[in-house]
Enzyme design. Structure first.
Site, PDB file in Angstrom:
ATOM      1  N   ASP A 134       0.852  -1.177   0.000  1.00 29.92           N
ATOM      2  CA  ASP A 134       0.000   0.000   0.000  1.00 29.92           C
ATOM      3  C   ASP A 134       0.898   1.241   0.000  1.00 29.92           C
ATOM      4  O   ASP A 134       2.105   1.150   0.286  1.00 29.92           O
ATOM      5  CB  ASP A 134      -0.904  -0.031   1.234  1.00 29.92           C
ATOM      6  CG  ASP A 134      -1.964   1.057   1.198  1.00 29.92           C
ATOM      7  OD1 ASP A 134      -2.401   1.435   0.102  1.00 29.92           O
ATOM      8  OD2 ASP A 134      -2.350   1.536   2.281  1.00 29.92           O
ATOM      9  N   ASP A 149      -0.255   5.071   1.019  1.00 33.17           N
ATOM     10  CA  ASP A 149      -0.498   5.959   2.149  1.00 33.17           C
ATOM     11  C   ASP A 149      -0.541   5.162   3.451  1.00 33.17           C
ATOM     12  O   ASP A 149      -1.268   4.179   3.571  1.00 33.17           O
ATOM     13  CB  ASP A 149      -1.811   6.714   1.955  1.00 33.17           C
ATOM     14  CG  ASP A 149      -1.729   7.708   0.805  1.00 33.17           C
ATOM     15  OD1 ASP A 149      -0.971   8.676   0.924  1.00 33.17           O
ATOM     16  OD2 ASP A 149      -2.401   7.494  -0.214  1.00 33.17           O
TER      17      ASP A 149
END
Length: 265
Positions: free
Chosen positions: A12, A14
């Site tokens: 991922d 953020d």
């Protein structure tokens, strides 16, 4: 204790690599380690607003060098999904350049005249007019797709309503549930693995959210790592019926695994 090979990494963005526009501890070093050891990897994000080029530039400004072909967004996954389901189809789209560009490149026509799909993405300028048009087209027979189920998103001033929240509004008005393509739908991971030629048994997913990153990784049969630099806290992990393979403080704790290509569970 089992020893597993990790040949492919999905991570991922953020909460794992960056917070706002600041690199998190070890993020740049982790990506550099993958490159130096010729590991396959993709950065995954449910945010469909930006193109991979935009996101690559954003990461670059924070000191993390990720080429645009190593970024996989929910917009790209959505365009891949609908183009496979209905090649050369048409769609009425609520979203930004990340989504419209992906659909154009997949051969889709964007139209509000009898479209095959209504595709709802993220935008900072949701309008009553566009939502009303979407509702009328869905009631008229258009299939309802949403890029991602996130109800809120972060901003400098606090949370913002995101695609999932707007999808709930449209569902209430139409009595039609959308098909969500982004995490936690495992299709997001399967399309990512297809892109880099990875295999689930030797792929790891790094995320900061139990309800999207980890559950999708578990359901896709991946090795899962939860970092505590984002949304989920250590105490919250215990409230979920599933578990990541490992919980670590930050992506910095995974550099040695990226270097060696093996992990002990």
């Amino acid at each position: 204790m089992a020893v597993k090979k990790i040949e492919t990494w999905l991570t991922d963005m953020d909460g794992v690599l960056v917070h706002e526009n600041t690199a998190l501890p070890g993020a740049a070093e982790f990506i550099d380690t993958l490159k130096r050891n010729n590991r396959q990897y993709l950065v995954l994000t449910n945010n469909p607003i930006y193109t991979p080029r935009d996101l690559s530039a954003r990461l670059g400004r924070s000191g993390i060098d990720v080429p645009e072909d190593r970024i996989w967004t929910s917009a790209l996954a959505t365009a891949d999904f609908v183009s496979r389901t209905m090649p050369q189809g048409s769609a009425y789209v609520i979203g930004e350049a990340g989504l419209t560009t992906a659909l154009h490149e997949a051969g889709f026509i964007l139209s509000d005249i009898n479209p095959d799909y209504v595709i709802l993405g993220e935008t900072r300028t949701y309008s009553f007019e566009s939502i009303t048009t979407a509702i009328r087209l869905i009631l008229g027979g258009a299939r309802f797709i949403c890029t991602n189920p996130d109800a809120t998103g972060p901003s400098e001033n606090g949370v913002l309503p995101a695609a999932g929240a707007v999808a709930a509004l449209v569902t209430k008005a139409t009595n039609r549930e959308p098909y969500f393509v982004g995490k936690p739908n495992p299709i997001m991971f399967r399309t990512a693995l297809n892109r880099v030629g990875g295999h689930s048994e030797t792929t790891a997913m790094i995320g900061d959210r139990m309800d999207t990153d980890v559950v999708a990784g578990v359901e896709a049969g991946l090795n899962t790592f939860l970092v505590l630099t984002g949304i989920t806290t250590q105490s919250e992990v215990e409230t979920f019926p599933y578990r990541p393979d490992q919980v670590v403080n930050s992506i910095q704790d995974l550099i040695d695994i990226a270097e060696s290509g093996v992990v002990e569970f």
